[in-house]
Design a protein around this motif. Structure first.
Motif, PDB file in Angstrom:
ATOM      1  N   PHE A 272       8.197  -7.807   0.215  1.00 11.14           N
ATOM      2  CA  PHE A 272       8.983  -7.058   1.194  1.00 11.14           C
ATOM      3  C   PHE A 272       8.970  -5.569   0.827  1.00 11.14           C
ATOM      4  O   PHE A 272       9.212  -5.212  -0.315  1.00 11.14           O
ATOM      5  N   GLY A 273       8.695  -4.719   1.828  1.00 13.10           N
ATOM      6  CA  GLY A 273       8.497  -3.296   1.555  1.00 13.10           C
ATOM      7  C   GLY A 273       7.073  -3.035   1.113  1.00 13.10           C
ATOM      8  O   GLY A 273       6.798  -2.121   0.331  1.00 13.10           O
ATOM      9  N   ALA A 274       6.144  -3.844   1.654  1.00  8.97           N
ATOM     10  CA  ALA A 274       4.753  -3.831   1.196  1.00  8.97           C
ATOM     11  C   ALA A 274       4.024  -2.539   1.505  1.00  8.97           C
ATOM     12  O   ALA A 274       3.034  -2.209   0.843  1.00  8.97           O
ATOM     13  N   SER A 275       4.490  -1.785   2.498  1.00 11.04           N
ATOM     14  CA  SER A 275       3.792  -0.554   2.854  1.00 11.04           C
ATOM     15  C   SER A 275       4.395   0.680   2.179  1.00 11.04           C
ATOM     16  O   SER A 275       3.908   1.794   2.367  1.00 11.04           O
ATOM     17  N   GLY A 276       5.461   0.495   1.390  1.00 12.36           N
ATOM     18  CA  GLY A 276       6.045   1.607   0.641  1.00 12.36           C
ATOM     19  C   GLY A 276       5.144   2.029  -0.502  1.00 12.36           C
ATOM     20  O   GLY A 276       4.144   1.361  -0.806  1.00 12.36           O
ATOM     21  N   PHE A 277       5.502   3.123  -1.167  1.00 14.85           N
ATOM     22  CA  PHE A 277       4.618   3.661  -2.209  1.00 14.85           C
ATOM     23  C   PHE A 277       4.385   2.629  -3.315  1.00 14.85           C
ATOM     24  O   PHE A 277       3.245   2.343  -3.680  1.00 14.85           O
ATOM     25  N   THR A 278       5.453   2.051  -3.853  1.00 14.39           N
ATOM     26  CA  THR A 278       5.301   1.049  -4.915  1.00 14.39           C
ATOM     27  C   THR A 278       4.825  -0.274  -4.348  1.00 14.39           C
ATOM     28  O   THR A 278       4.012  -0.973  -4.968  1.00 14.39           O
ATOM     29  N   GLY A 279       5.306  -0.624  -3.156  1.00 15.01           N
ATOM     30  CA  GLY A 279       4.928  -1.891  -2.531  1.00 15.01           C
ATOM     31  C   GLY A 279       3.429  -2.063  -2.388  1.00 15.01           C
ATOM     32  O   GLY A 279       2.898  -3.169  -2.547  1.00 15.01           O
TER      33      GLY A 279
ATOM     34  N   SER B 269       6.685  -1.997  10.075  1.00 16.87           N
ATOM     35  CA  SER B 269       5.553  -1.579  10.909  1.00 16.87           C
ATOM     36  C   SER B 269       4.326  -2.437  10.641  1.00 16.87           C
ATOM     37  O   SER B 269       3.802  -2.459   9.520  1.00 16.87           O
ATOM     38  N   ARG B 270       3.861  -3.119  11.701  1.00 23.06           N
ATOM     39  CA  ARG B 270       2.661  -3.949  11.554  1.00 23.06           C
ATOM     40  C   ARG B 270       1.456  -3.099  11.148  1.00 23.06           C
ATOM     41  O   ARG B 270       0.647  -3.512  10.313  1.00 23.06           O
ATOM     42  N   GLU B 271       1.354  -1.894  11.729  1.00 20.62           N
ATOM     43  CA  GLU B 271       0.217  -1.020  11.434  1.00 20.62           C
ATOM     44  C   GLU B 271       0.208  -0.626   9.952  1.00 20.62           C
ATOM     45  O   GLU B 271      -0.841  -0.654   9.293  1.00 20.62           O
ATOM     46  N   LYS B 272       1.365  -0.260   9.429  1.00 27.48           N
ATOM     47  CA  LYS B 272       1.441   0.145   8.021  1.00 27.48           C
ATOM     48  C   LYS B 272       1.193  -1.037   7.083  1.00 27.48           C
ATOM     49  O   LYS B 272       0.585  -0.885   6.024  1.00 27.48           O
ATOM     50  N   LEU B 273       1.652  -2.226   7.472  1.00 26.70           N
ATOM     51  CA  LEU B 273       1.407  -3.422   6.657  1.00 26.70           C
ATOM     52  C   LEU B 273      -0.080  -3.754   6.634  1.00 26.70           C
ATOM     53  O   LEU B 273      -0.639  -4.094   5.574  1.00 26.70           O
TER      54      LEU B 273
END
Length: 439
Positions: free
Chosen positions: A23-30, A58-62
């Motif tokens: 969860f939070g996969a598109s964040g910097f650490t994620g 966001s699907r795009e960011k994921l």
């Protein structure tokens, strides 16, 4: 042990489609955690090729995070075994839906004091275990107060601090204890960070957590009073606190107390192991090596300014708006470049003392010493993602070695009987004995 080790695996429970969700996969650490999960899956570490998923707003960011991970692993794309879940920390129904689909959530959304509890609550209520990489004692201990009993009822595990904060320190103390021939009673650790020609940088998310943490010290004291922790007895010679800044002869440079969560996390683990298994509690002090006199002056100036500003709302806004200026360039809104990450590593050195076999720790001075270390790549993102993913796999696969009932645990409490250290050693976070026990 209820919940099948990772939650949601009890008899008659519906099959959950995903072994774990980031969860939070598109964040910097994620993004680094996604890469590490993909690497573990490619290496056959996810049992039977079980599916896993990424989750976020966001699907795009994921999808971009998955493409980045595939590129880093030299693949055209990650396979159909990876799911994409749309989920928002501000939407309780979406968090519940995520938790119902997995055995384990890897929560990478911080600062945890603002965004962590809804994820813990959703996981506990819906029978999924949860781990995070928080270095925020107030969040970690607040979750213990609010959710420990409910997690135990549900048979799920909530384990905080599963990154650089504080797996190297917590598991390093346990490793040192296991390698001493006798009874370990006190350990001091010294962190040394080495960077390449481009220096080391940290994303400002960590800086924000530090700002809010220092702001809230009074509430942390009140929280601990409310929890009513049993005192941890000091066995053997009392470990003396060192000064604010001191010259370290071992490393030939100046050192200061490490301001992270390591000391509080290790203390929680030692309290648990003493209470549950009557193990001798280990006293612990954590320090960081900072270099020569020039570095000391620079750091002290930045530290005094930080402590003055963090007391006031206007000051906190300045600290958060201009992290690079107030941290002397260490924290940036962009975070480190790949070159800076590749050029950075750390060593955490542990100096332990205790009593040889047959000696009573209640009488006399310590008569045996040992030195161990944890050596690993860049701490904030590479080691953090390795530690988090290996902790997750340990939680899923070493079920028989976990505490007998679910609850909210520190890493040392949850993983002391598992093979987590062996797992870490195989993935570049190396635990070793530098000098054998000497009487």
């Amino acid at each position: 042990m209820a919940g099948g080790g990772g939650g949601g695996g009890g008899a008659g429970a519906p099959e959950r489609p995903y072994e774990l969700v980031v969860f939070g996969a598109s964040g910097f650490t994620g993004q680094f955690v996604v890469e590490e999960v993909a690497r573990a899956a490619a290496g056959g570490e996810l049992r039977g090729g079980r599916r896993w998923a990424v989750a976020g707003r966001s699907r795009e960011k994921l999808q971009a995070a998955l493409e980045r991970a595939a590129e880093r692993l030299g693949k055209a794309a990650l396979g159909a075994e990876v799911g994409v879940l749309l989920c928002d920390v501000g939407d309780a129904a979406s968090l519940a839906a995520m938790a119902r689909q997995t055995r384990l959530v890897l929560n990478c959304v911080g600062p945890y004091r603002f965004f962590g509890e809804p994820v813990v609550e959703a996981c506990v209520e819906n029978g999924a275990s949860c781990i995070d990489i928080s270095g925020e004692p107030q969040f970690l201990e607040g979750m213990y107060l609010k959710y420990n009993e409910k997690a135990a009822e549900k048979g799920v595990y909530v384990v905080g601090s599963c990154g650089f904060d504080s797996i190297p320190a917590d598991m390093g103390v346990l490793y040192t204890r296991d390698k001493l021939q006798g009874t370990l009673t006190a350990v001091e650790s010294f962190l040394t960070v080495k960077s390449g020609p481009e220096g080391a940088r940290i994303h400002d998310g960590t800086w924000k957590s530090a700002v809010y943490g220092f702001m809230d010290q009074d509430n942390l004291r009140k929280l601990r009073k409310k929890i009513g922790y049993a005192p941890v007895p000091a066995v053997g010679a009392k470990l003396k606190r060192r000064g604010l800044v001191f010259y370290n002869q071992e490393f030939r440079q100046y050192s200061m107390p490490f301001m992270g969560s390591d000391v509080s996390v290790v203390k929680r683990s030692q309290r648990y192991l003493h209470t549950e298994f009557q193990e001798t509690p280990v006293q612990y002090g954590a320090y960081v090596n900072i270099g020569g006199l020039g570095s000391v002056i620079k750091l002290m100036f930045a530290g005094i300014l930080f402590l003055l500003l963090v007391k006031f709302s206007f000051g906190r806004k300045l600290l958060i708006k201009y992290p690079e200026f107030f941290s002397a360039g260490r924290f940036t809104k962009k975070g480190p470049t790949q070159k800076q990450i590749d050029g950075t590593s750390f060593t955490m050195t542990f100096f332990g003392e205790g009593y040889s076999e047959g000696q009573d720790p209640q009488h006399g001075k310590p008569n045996v010493r040992i030195c161990t270390e944890v050596k690993a790549p860049e701490p904030g993102y590479v080691t953090t993602s390795i530690a988090m993913v290996q902790a997750a796999l340990s939680l899923l696969d070493d079920a028989a070695c976990l505490p007998k009932q679910g609850g909210v645990y520190s890493p040392g409490a949850a993983f002391s009987k598992t093979k987590l250290i062996d797992r870490l050693n195989k993935h570049g976070v190396e635990f070793s004995v530098i000098s054998k026990p000497e009487v």
